[in-house]
Write an enzyme that holds these catalytic residues in place. Sequence first.
Site, short mmCIF file in Angstrom:
data_model
loop_
_atom_site.label_atom_id
_atom_site.label_comp_id
_atom_site.label_asym_id
_atom_site.label_seq_id
_atom_site.Cartn_x
_atom_site.Cartn_y
_atom_site.Cartn_z
N ILE A 141 -4.64 -15.41 8.61
CA ILE A 141 -4.75 -16.78 8.08
C ILE A 141 -5.86 -16.85 7.03
CG2 ILE A 141 -5.41 -19.17 8.68
CD1 ILE A 141 -4.01 -18.73 11.36
N SER B 60 -6.46 1.14 -4.93
CA SER B 60 -5.65 0.82 -6.11
C SER B 60 -6.29 1.40 -7.36
CB SER B 60 -5.53 -0.70 -6.27
OG SER B 60 -5.19 -1.30 -5.05
N ASP C 271 -12.62 -8.89 1.15
CA ASP C 271 -13.74 -8.23 1.86
C ASP C 271 -15.06 -8.23 1.08
OD1 ASP C 271 -11.73 -7.72 3.62
OD2 ASP C 271 -11.68 -5.56 3.33
N ARG D 243 0.89 -1.17 0.00
CA ARG D 243 0.00 0.00 0.00
C ARG D 243 0.93 1.21 0.00
NH1 ARG D 243 -2.81 -3.42 3.97
NH2 ARG D 243 -4.82 -4.04 3.09
N ARG E 203 -6.56 -14.82 4.85
CA ARG E 203 -6.21 -14.16 3.59
C ARG E 203 -5.32 -15.05 2.70
NH1 ARG E 203 -4.79 -7.97 4.51
NH2 ARG E 203 -2.69 -8.56 3.91
N ASP F 118 -10.39 -0.48 -3.97
CA ASP F 118 -10.73 0.91 -4.30
C ASP F 118 -9.53 1.84 -4.35
OD1 ASP F 118 -13.38 0.50 -4.67
OD2 ASP F 118 -13.99 1.14 -2.65
N ARG G 9 -14.63 -17.98 25.15
CA ARG G 9 -13.28 -17.71 24.66
C ARG G 9 -13.36 -16.88 23.38
NH1 ARG G 9 -11.72 -19.96 28.91
NH2 ARG G 9 -10.26 -21.70 28.99
N GLU H 5 -24.71 -19.02 16.19
CA GLU H 5 -25.87 -18.62 16.98
C GLU H 5 -26.14 -17.12 16.83
OE1 GLU H 5 -23.83 -21.19 18.08
OE2 GLU H 5 -25.56 -22.43 17.61
#
Length: 331
Positions: A263, A108, A130, A75, A265, A106, A256, A190
């Site tokens: 990961i 880019s 995304d 970037r 990606r 976007d 938890r 859930e």
Amino acid sequence: MSHMKTIGVLTSGGDAPGMNAVIRAVVRTALFSGIKVVGIRRGYAGLMEKSIVEMDLPSVSGTLQRGGTILGTARSKEFREDAGVELARRNCIELGIDGIVVAGGDGSFRGARALSEKGVPCIGIPCTIDNDIGCTDYTIGFDTAVNTVIELVDKLRDTSQSHSRCSIVEVMGHHCGAIALHAGICCGAEAVLLPEVENDLERDVLINMREALNKGKTHFIIIVSEGVTGERAKHHTMDAQQLADLIEKQTGVETRATIIGHIQRGGAPTSRDRRIGSMMGNYAVKLLKGGVGNRVVSMRKNVIIDYDITEALEQYKTINFEELRTFNEIR
Ligand code: F6P
């Protein structure tokens, strides 16, 4: 005969599985049309540093099944300034690059527009896990990322079931809840917490959990988008661990938090990302060959089309509320 003698290809922004399918299709389409191809390393940063590599058929062999991008990505802040774009334009002339295919998001595409306006035709291809780019129904990388999340949440469910726990799973998506919603449906979560809606812990999570506990349910999966609990969330009130602590306190269920992170990606692209990446890469070269620049390739209702970059950037997209309604009715 096209006036395109040499085209460049670069990947920019966050890497996305399927970027290599784009590169491969660009290289093979161009070479078979008699056009030379150079790969530009690390996005616009590489263009400003003249870091290029000539691409031949062997250079893309064995890459279709690999995640990430063989060209590297970055970037670049410098490229947001006119001086950076001007330097890139001069480098294109010096290196004989007549047009560029830019795989990214976007940000880019804004760079691609700036360079196109200076006379170097660029074609953008939407690549990001995304699926948040307004001008297209689909962005390359999304399907692979969702499938990775599903695989990981399935594993988490095994352990939360064994321990009668609740698992909070934070997934990526910047300000977009698409990964969380898809994973929520596919994993039978859930609850999902998304940045596009106003979340109410009592209404969206706790009431259902208490009811389910009364019916004998012992384990829970709650998928939360980083747009809600992540560091860069717009209305950040608590992180995933704080959310887990609160749910444990309110329900008495041991809870938890797991942040999946980068990961999701990586990894081998799914058939969807390989296929759409290949089709869009091929389409982009044909646009350049026809003398067209300043466009973004897009998928609408399963058909590949293209938009002017400004028109593309002006389009808005949000999550599919019909899918959210379905999720709420079947959870
Ligand atoms: O845009 C892709 C994405 O993975 C987002 O989901 C996430 O918010 C961001 O990139 C993370 O960026 P970085 O690589 O800088 O950690």
